[in-house]
Write an enzyme that holds these catalytic residues in place. Structure first.
Site, short mmCIF file in Angstrom:
data_model
loop_
_atom_site.label_atom_id
_atom_site.label_comp_id
_atom_site.label_asym_id
_atom_site.label_seq_id
_atom_site.Cartn_x
_atom_site.Cartn_y
_atom_site.Cartn_z
CD GLU A 172 -25.68 56.34 -7.40
OE1 GLU A 172 -25.16 55.33 -6.89
OE2 GLU A 172 -26.58 56.28 -8.27
CG ASN A 214 -25.69 62.03 -11.71
OD1 ASN A 214 -26.62 62.79 -11.99
ND2 ASN A 214 -25.75 60.71 -11.92
CG HIS A 251 -33.59 56.75 -10.67
ND1 HIS A 251 -33.78 56.28 -11.95
CD2 HIS A 251 -32.26 56.94 -10.54
CE1 HIS A 251 -32.62 56.18 -12.56
NE2 HIS A 251 -31.68 56.58 -11.74
CD GLU A 280 -28.73 58.15 -13.26
OE1 GLU A 280 -29.28 57.20 -12.66
OE2 GLU A 280 -27.52 58.42 -13.12
CG ASP A 282 -36.49 55.74 -13.81
OD1 ASP A 282 -36.43 56.32 -12.71
OD2 ASP A 282 -35.76 54.76 -14.10
O1 G2I Z 1 -29.59 51.91 -10.64
C1 G2I Z 1 -30.12 52.86 -11.50
C2 G2I Z 1 -29.12 53.94 -11.82
C3 G2I Z 1 -28.83 54.75 -10.56
N1 G2I Z 1 -27.91 55.83 -10.84
C4 G2I Z 1 -26.67 55.46 -11.46
C5 G2I Z 1 -26.92 54.63 -12.70
O2 G2I Z 1 -25.69 54.21 -13.26
C6 G2I Z 1 -27.80 53.44 -12.40
O3 G2I Z 1 -27.98 52.74 -13.63
C7 G2I Z 1 -28.09 51.34 -13.48
C8 G2I Z 1 -28.29 50.71 -14.86
O4 G2I Z 1 -29.52 51.17 -15.37
C9 G2I Z 1 -28.32 49.19 -14.72
O5 G2I Z 1 -28.34 48.61 -16.04
O6 G2I Z 1 -26.91 50.86 -12.91
C10 G2I Z 1 -26.97 49.46 -12.65
C11 G2I Z 1 -25.72 49.08 -11.89
O7 G2I Z 1 -24.59 49.62 -12.49
C12 G2I Z 1 -27.09 48.71 -13.97
O8 G2I Z 1 -27.26 47.35 -13.70
C13 G2I Z 1 -26.31 46.51 -14.29
C14 G2I Z 1 -26.38 45.18 -13.58
O9 G2I Z 1 -26.03 45.38 -12.21
C15 G2I Z 1 -25.42 44.24 -14.20
O10 G2I Z 1 -25.52 42.99 -13.60
C16 G2I Z 1 -25.67 44.16 -15.70
O11 G2I Z 1 -24.70 43.36 -16.31
O12 G2I Z 1 -26.61 46.35 -15.64
C17 G2I Z 1 -25.66 45.55 -16.30
C18 G2I Z 1 -25.94 45.55 -17.81
O13 G2I Z 1 -27.25 45.16 -18.05
#
Ligand code: G2I
Length: 450
Positions: A172, A214, A251, A280, A282
């Site tokens: 990103e 990515n 996404h 990714e 969805d």
């Molecule tokens: O935002 C969707 C994706 C966009 N591209 C990069 C990916 O890495 C990203 O994935 C999401 C995860 O699916 C989330 O699960 O990235 C977020 C931010 O890194 C993730 O959210 C985090 C929350 O911000 C945290 O507070 C939490 O502790 O998920 C963590 C685990 O549940």
């Protein structure tokens, strides 16, 4: 960076690991004694990963969260359907280097172990990113930050060397909107060459990993962001910066719907000499049509190596309120699942045969051998290569006890066999102990030439 010599940079050894594969289809047929040759043609595989593997050695994967590996409803679907895994958060910078110079790999290792012991390939996500930085990194700048970032890339890629097939080296890095500019971030402010510096560091740490850029919102070919990333990849290829692949997160929401020119985007990136991955996926409300279209677009582009959905059940999704995935919260298949599986099964079995993967591929055909009360034999014949590596997985509690006519290595629980040619011909075999499961039969996960 190790690339095929046709890529024009250096080194004769190709990075490509996955090749054309055949997954054993007719399970019932195999249960009888005697040799039955299964044709290497389209078959109706019953899971996403098995079907994708038949389509030119592609994968169908999912993001995985370590804290769900104890949920048996979750792992049942994971283990049944998918042949690739991306840790959803566990390899991010805040997870792997929470304090400067102190690395923490427990949750990431857990996912890697779960995947690899079942023959699933792993995508590492992600080495350098403006987001999810630990506090210590957020507060750095300039050459100190550049050095810390490069050290992070080196340490993490080294830790997972040989276990991760693809790395999202940089995630990103481009801005949204019409500017086509880099995203402003502390990493960008260390100098415009931070991306290539990260790729070079990853390459030095793990020369055999495939290195990807990515991003999201690079799906529509007409978008300024897509064009900007395209020009960066073109520039990297021209200058010999080690890049192997581009990941389109995909996404799809109200803000960035599935675009009708998505296939053009995939094939345009591929024409630069990189693989493309849908990393990714969805889609808001999981419309079957959009999932089908995405699947068909990937199948139409030989260098589209696979699709990863960003979670298994809707309840596992980062945007669970939009029900964007292939399984509902109870783990039941949704219409989008059927659309994807049908599209995979109807796809060209060799991917796109007019443009084989660089370095050449190989295919397998599997023959059932003798079946005893407690065990059975299988033989696999490879075509298209004389030097090859074939990965075959059996379903636990079954386990592989004996192998012949190849150089074998087995996973710790004897469920995944990696067989390399040893000069004794193109057919190898193995014996599988049933251990109480007399119906399951092996799946060929991949066939790699060279
Ligand atoms: O935002 C969707 C994706 C966009 N591209 C990069 C990916 O890495 C990203 O994935 C999401 C995860 O699916 C989330 O699960 O990235 C977020 C931010 O890194 C993730 O959210 C985090 C929350 O911000 C945290 O507070 C939490 O502790 O998920 C963590 C685990 O549940």
């Amino acid at each position: 960076m190790i690339r095929s010599s046709t890529d024009g940079a250096r080194g004769p050894r190709p990075r490509y690991r996955t090749r054309l594969a055949l997954v054993i289809g007719a399970v019932g047929m195999l249960a009888t004694a005697g040799a039955i040759a299964l044709p290497n043609t389209a078959s109706a595989a019953s899971t996403l990963g098995a079907s994708a593997a038949e389509r030119g050695g592609r994968y169908f994967g999912t993001a995985v969260a370590a804290n769900k590996l104890n949920d048996s409803a979750y792992t049942t679907i994971l283990n049944r359907e998918f042949n690739q895994v991306t840790p959803e958060n566990e390899m991010k910078i805040d997870a792997t280097e929470p304090q400067r110079g102190q690395f923490s790999y427990g949750n990431a290792d857990r996912i890697v172990q779960h995947a690899r012991s079942r023959g699933m390939q792993v995508r590492g996500h992600t080495l350098a990113w403006h987001s999810q930085q630990p506090g210590w990194m957020q507060s750095l700048s300039g050459s100190t930050l550049r050095q810390a970032m490069l050290n992070h890339v080196t340490q993490v890629a080294t830790h997972f060397r040989g276990q991760v097939t693809w790395w999202d080296v940089v995630n990103e890095a481009y801005a949204d909107g019409s500017s086509g500019a880099r995203r402003d971030s502390n990493l960008q402010r260390t100098g415009n060459d931070w991306i290539e510096a990260a790729f070079r560091a990853a390459d030095a740490a793990d020369p055999n990993a495939q290195l990807c850029y990515n991003d999201y919102n690079i799906d529509n070919w007409n978008d300024a962001k897509t064009q900007a990333v395209y020009r960066m990849v073109q520039d990297f290829k021209q200058r010999g910066v080690p890049i192997d692949c581009v990941g389109l997160q995909s996404h799809f929401t109200g803000g960035s719907n599935y675009p009708s020119n998505y296939r053009t985007t995939l094939s345009s990136f591929a024409a630069l000499g990189v693989d493309v991955h849908i990393t990714e996926l969805d889609i808001r409300n999981a419309p079957a049509d959009a999932y089908r279209n995405v699947t068909n677009d990937c199948l139409a582009v030989a260098r589209c190596k696979g699709i990863t959905v960003w979670g298994i059940r809707d309840s596992d999704s980062w945007r669970s309120g939009e029900s964007p995935l292939l399984f509902n919260g109870s783990g039941q298949k949704k219409p989008a699942y059927d659309a994807v599986l049908t599209a995979l099964n109807n796809g060209n079995p060799g991917g796109n045969p007019t443009t084989p993967p660089p370095g050449g591929g190989c295919t397998t055909s599997t023959t059932a051998g003798t079946v005893w009360g407690d065990r059975y034999n299988t033989s696999v014949t490879v075509s298209g290569a004389s030097n090859w590596t074939v990965v075959v997985a059996v379903t636990a509690p079954q386990s592989i006890s004996t192998t012949w006519s190849g150089s074998a290595s087995l996973s710790s629980n004897n469920t995944v066999l990696t067989m390399r040619s040893n000069g004794s011909g193109n057919t190898f075999g193995f014996t599988t102990m049933m251990n109480g499961n007399s119906s399951a039969r092996p799946q060929v996960r991949s066939c790699t030439a060279g």
